[in-house]
Design a protein around this motif. Structure first.
Motif, PDB file in Angstrom:
ATOM      1  N   GLU A 411       0.842  -1.195   0.000  1.00  0.00           N
ATOM      2  CA  GLU A 411       0.000   0.000   0.000  1.00  0.00           C
ATOM      3  C   GLU A 411       0.885   1.256   0.000  1.00  0.00           C
ATOM      4  OE1 GLU A 411      -1.960  -3.033   2.958  1.00  0.00           O
ATOM      5  OE2 GLU A 411       0.057  -2.276   2.512  1.00  0.00           O
ATOM      6  N   ASP A 412       0.284   2.422   0.028  1.00  0.00           N
ATOM      7  CA  ASP A 412       1.051   3.663   0.177  1.00  0.00           C
ATOM      8  C   ASP A 412       1.671   3.692   1.567  1.00  0.00           C
ATOM      9  OD1 ASP A 412       0.581   4.726  -2.345  1.00  0.00           O
ATOM     10  OD2 ASP A 412      -1.313   5.652  -1.727  1.00  0.00           O
ATOM     11  N   ALA A 413       2.978   3.873   1.629  1.00  0.00           N
ATOM     12  CA  ALA A 413       3.684   3.826   2.909  1.00  0.00           C
ATOM     13  C   ALA A 413       3.175   4.893   3.876  1.00  0.00           C
ATOM     14  CB  ALA A 413       5.182   3.992   2.677  1.00  0.00           C
ATOM     15  N   ASP A 414       2.838   6.071   3.371  1.00  0.00           N
ATOM     16  CA  ASP A 414       2.363   7.140   4.247  1.00  0.00           C
ATOM     17  C   ASP A 414       1.049   6.765   4.933  1.00  0.00           C
ATOM     18  OD1 ASP A 414       4.551   8.706   3.658  1.00  0.00           O
ATOM     19  OD2 ASP A 414       3.528   9.887   2.119  1.00  0.00           O
ATOM     20  N   ASP A 415       0.204   6.020   4.238  1.00  0.00           N
ATOM     21  CA  ASP A 415      -1.046   5.568   4.851  1.00  0.00           C
ATOM     22  C   ASP A 415      -0.768   4.558   5.961  1.00  0.00           C
ATOM     23  OD1 ASP A 415      -2.540   7.153   3.149  1.00  0.00           O
ATOM     24  OD2 ASP A 415      -2.845   5.554   1.674  1.00  0.00           O
ATOM     25  N   LEU A 416       0.207   3.699   5.744  1.00  0.00           N
ATOM     26  CA  LEU A 416       0.555   2.710   6.758  1.00  0.00           C
ATOM     27  C   LEU A 416       1.161   3.383   7.985  1.00  0.00           C
ATOM     28  CD1 LEU A 416       2.120  -0.006   4.412  1.00  0.00           C
ATOM     29  CD2 LEU A 416      -0.169  -0.003   5.424  1.00  0.00           C
ATOM     30  N   ILE A 417       1.984   4.389   7.761  1.00  0.00           N
ATOM     31  CA  ILE A 417       2.564   5.136   8.880  1.00  0.00           C
ATOM     32  C   ILE A 417       1.475   5.841   9.673  1.00  0.00           C
ATOM     33  CG2 ILE A 417       3.982   7.156   9.448  1.00  0.00           C
ATOM     34  CD1 ILE A 417       5.885   6.250   7.186  1.00  0.00           C
ATOM     35  N   ALA A 418       0.529   6.448   8.986  1.00  0.00           N
ATOM     36  CA  ALA A 418      -0.579   7.124   9.663  1.00  0.00           C
ATOM     37  C   ALA A 418      -1.394   6.140  10.507  1.00  0.00           C
ATOM     38  CB  ALA A 418      -1.478   7.820   8.645  1.00  0.00           C
TER      39      ALA A 418
END
Length: 429
Positions: A411-418
């Motif tokens: 997935e988009d890494a930024d979404d996973l970090i969030a």
């Protein structure tokens, strides 16, 4: 052009496959058939006598599974492969020709919890045993080997902590003892690591994980390097001595580099029945077609997320080998130069209870007992996959009570970090 000259991206799509001769179908069909018609009585006799290669009965051989076997063997640089019903089946299949009552295998302490249980409990029923050793201690591996040892076993990138094994060093220890090294390459895949190039004799996979990549089917595969001399020591009579079930045929003498593979089919699948079904093979073949693309994104995301977690004050430590702070960072260049995989653990401040709260708070991450999916997955190993182990065994395996294991998806890494950010806030509140 031979397969040996083609690149990985080409081989993951084409190796082992040809248009269907009957229909011209370009994608490998699912040969959902129990049995296959013989040309005549002589043909049948030759197949059953191992004088000719072909399809008899799907417990033994199946055209769809055969394509998968050839593809994985090619990607791993092996001589042959045997598909089976799961990763655990693959491990038993790999040991079966080598072991016997009273014999032992020397294994790494850093293993998947289910493998630890298989090695400590289940194999006892065969009269086998396992000796657990820290594989960073090469002298300890050598000291654990005795006259009854028949194999050395480890994972290339260990589940759950993502530790990288120095395969060449371990292979050298096994070679000096005249023993095969079996490497579980599930977490790395042949895109990141090819254990045979580092001295491994046999490679096993849970194809359920990254090779299939979409969490749809279970399966396993055993890949033989074809490089081990099974007749040199007299320790492997199943492969070197006359086989009563085949009128005294000697597998190593008859089949040479493919002895282990033929034994896996003619004896292992025949008698243990740990067979891969053709639909599972089909799903895995489709998954492998995009393996390199997925692994690149898995690794890219894992590096970004691991760095973010390491810098977060709510996290005690991260075990990802792709971090410069990891003691295993130096092994990436030699063992898995395309990246350290996407499986690791991190410790949450607040310990066991905070881990449980984190698990319950994630929204994108899926709480499942699997890894290697396109989706990002999370689990608290100490209370699930490694629950059956004592705490000292959990810590030795890297499944400490205060850590959670993540399998980073594409997935988009930024979404996973969030997602991890909001879950950590709730876990340590």
């Amino acid at each position: 052009m031979s397969d040996a000259k083609r690149g990985f991206n080409t081989l993951q799509i084409h190796a082992g496959a040809h248009p269907d001769p009957a229909t011209g179908a370009r994608q490998t069909p699912i040969y959902q058939s129990t049995a296959f018609v013989f040309r005549d009585a002589d043909h049948a006799a030759k197949l059953f006598n191992l004088q000719e290669v072909g399809f008899i009965y799907s417990r033994l051989t199946n055209p769809t599974v055969a394509v998968l076997q050839e593809r994985v063997a090619t990607l791993e640089g092996g001589a042959g492969a045997v598909g089976c019903s799961s990763g655990h089946a693959a491990q038993i299949m790999a040991l079966f020709p080598l072991m016997g009552p009273g014999k032992n295998v020397v294994v790494s302490t850093r293993l998947y919890g289910g493998t630890v249980t298989q090695m400590t409990q289940t194999i006892k029923r065969f009269g086998w045993s396992a000796k657990f050793v820290d594989f960073d201690d090469l002298d300890a591996i050598a000291a654990a080997i005795d006259d009854d040892t028949r194999a050395v076993f480890c994972e290339s990138i260990a589940n759950p902590g993502g530790y990288i094994t120095d395969l060449r060093a371990v292979a050298d220890v096994a070679d000096r003892a005249g023993l095969p090294l079996i490497v579980d390459n599930t977490s790395a895949t042949p895109y990141l690591c090819r254990p045979i190039e580092h001295g491994a004799t046999i490679v096993v996979h849970s194809t359920t994980k990254y090779l299939t990549g979409n969490g749809t089917v279970t399966g396993g595969v055993v890949v033989d390097s074809g490089k081990f001399d099974w007749s040199a020591s007299g320790k492997f009579p199943s492969l070197s001595d006359p086989e009563p079930a085949y009128h005294g045929l000697k597998f190593h003498e008859t089949f040479g580099p493919l002895a282990f593979t033929f034994h896996g089919i003619a004896i292992g699948l025949r008698d243990l029945g740990m067979t891969m079904n053709p639909q599972a093979a089909h799903y895995t073949l489709m998954g492998i077609e995009t393996l390199s693309l997925r692994m690149e994104r898995h690794v890219q995301n894992a590096v970004k997320i691991a760095k973010w977690l390491e810098a977060d004050e709510r996290v005690d430590y991260v075990t990802y080998a792709g971090l410069e702070s990891s003691p295993y960072y130096g092994r990436i260049e030699t063992v898995c130069p395309k990246g350290a995989g996407a499986l690791f653990t991190f410790a949450v401040k607040g310990g066991y209870e905070a881990c449980v709260k984190l698990i319950d708070a994630v929204e994108i991450f899926s709480h499942v007992a699997n890894l290697g999916d396109t989706r990002s997955l999370i689990i608290h190993s100490a209370s699930t996959t490694h629950r059956q182990l004592e705490e000292n065994q959990q810590r030795a395996a890297g499944a400490d009570p205060e850590v959670v294991r993540v399998s980073i998806g594409i997935e988009d890494a930024d979404d996973l970090i969030a997602d991890l950010d909001q879950a950590l806030s709730r876990a340590v509140a």
